[in-house]
Scaffold this active site. Sequence first.
Site, PDB file in Angstrom:
ATOM      1  NE  ARG A  71       0.741   8.230 -16.551  1.00 28.62           N
ATOM      2  CZ  ARG A  71       0.748   8.937 -17.664  1.00 28.62           C
ATOM      3  NH1 ARG A  71       0.823  10.259 -17.611  1.00 28.62           N
ATOM      4  NH2 ARG A  71       0.679   8.349 -18.838  1.00 28.62           N
ATOM      5  CG  HIS A  75       5.834   6.965 -17.058  1.00 28.30           C
ATOM      6  ND1 HIS A  75       5.505   7.214 -18.375  1.00 28.30           N
ATOM      7  CD2 HIS A  75       4.708   6.473 -16.479  1.00 28.30           C
ATOM      8  CE1 HIS A  75       4.232   6.888 -18.583  1.00 28.30           C
ATOM      9  NE2 HIS A  75       3.728   6.447 -17.441  1.00 28.30           N
ATOM     10  CG  ASN A 102       7.895   9.019 -20.742  1.00 28.66           C
ATOM     11  OD1 ASN A 102       7.177   8.326 -20.025  1.00 28.66           O
ATOM     12  ND2 ASN A 102       9.181   8.768 -20.921  1.00 28.66           N
ATOM     13  CG  HIS A 202      -4.444   3.712 -12.801  1.00 28.27           C
ATOM     14  ND1 HIS A 202      -4.626   2.898 -13.903  1.00 28.27           N
ATOM     15  CD2 HIS A 202      -3.289   4.396 -13.033  1.00 28.27           C
ATOM     16  CE1 HIS A 202      -3.626   3.078 -14.754  1.00 28.27           C
ATOM     17  NE2 HIS A 202      -2.803   3.977 -14.249  1.00 28.27           N
TER      18      HIS A 202
END
Length: 336
Positions: A71, A75, A102, A202
């Site tokens: 992740r 980001h 974030n 996910h």
Amino acid sequence: MEKRRRGGVSSLMVLAAALLTVAAMPPPPRVAAALSPDYYKDSCPDLESIVRYEVTRKKNETVVTIPATLRLAFHDCMVGGCNAAVLIASKKNDAEKDAPDNESLAGDGFDTINRVKAAVEKKCPGVVSCADIIALATRDVVYLADGPYWRVELGRLDALASRASDVKGKLPDPDMHVKELMPVFQRNGFTKVDLVALSGAHTVGFAHCSRFTNRLYSYGGTSSRTDPTFNPDYAGQLKGACPVNVGPTIAVNMDPVSPIKFDNIYFINLQYGLGLFTSDQVLYTDETTRPIVDKFAASQKEFFDAFVAAMIKLGRLGVKTGKDGEIRRVCTAFNH
């Protein structure tokens, strides 16, 4: 397809219950320089083995390392490119990592990269960028979770700036539908196949209850209404794990069936109404993305191939070179 889904719901839900834990767009950014898997062949020949060793050690301490690192990479790259700007620690709390979008990034992702960087600096001081370490560590956590392996393109420099104000609007939100998700991805050159493939990340990780309880208790702004696209049994389990007004520390697995394995079960879950976020389940309810979900649910190879292609594309975003970047001595601070 409908018959197969109805017949298999009960067995899937038994397993899910056992594993559910409280735990017109602008053109995409251009690649600034040619990247190569062999970029450090002479300057740091043991780089990949160093990264793999440290990532494995961290993963053996906690499996959170896997989704946290994955992740973190997404980001970072989606905001101004893959330049490790998300790693900067600011005394004024105004760096990328301090942006609201974030704040939910898990500390284990940051710790993984910092550990790897320290080990690499001992062997190859001042040679390898934090941005490249993120790329390698991300590939390794996916592979260590039984996911695909790919050769990572290298040669990025680290950003010279990191601003929280740059983050807004650059990342997908868990409440978004496909028509809202697509512009976020299209501005970076991604297709719908890329969107669905990257969403497959996910299949590992967890989410805090606050990120999805609106689907359980106030769907569509209506009090006590549950999103009808939820599998009813799954919604009931989630309500047990995430009661109304639950505290901010409670979390559940993103994939209730195989939460620590990188596989295509995430897409099968969507066929059964087991998507945790709105942005997950809409990939199946939306007619334009459902065929892609079905394809990935039917073939893990199809998913892996598409995921690797999307990750390579992600890694090419906003590469810094020359005077536009540096190789940080530590990943949390600029050299200057």
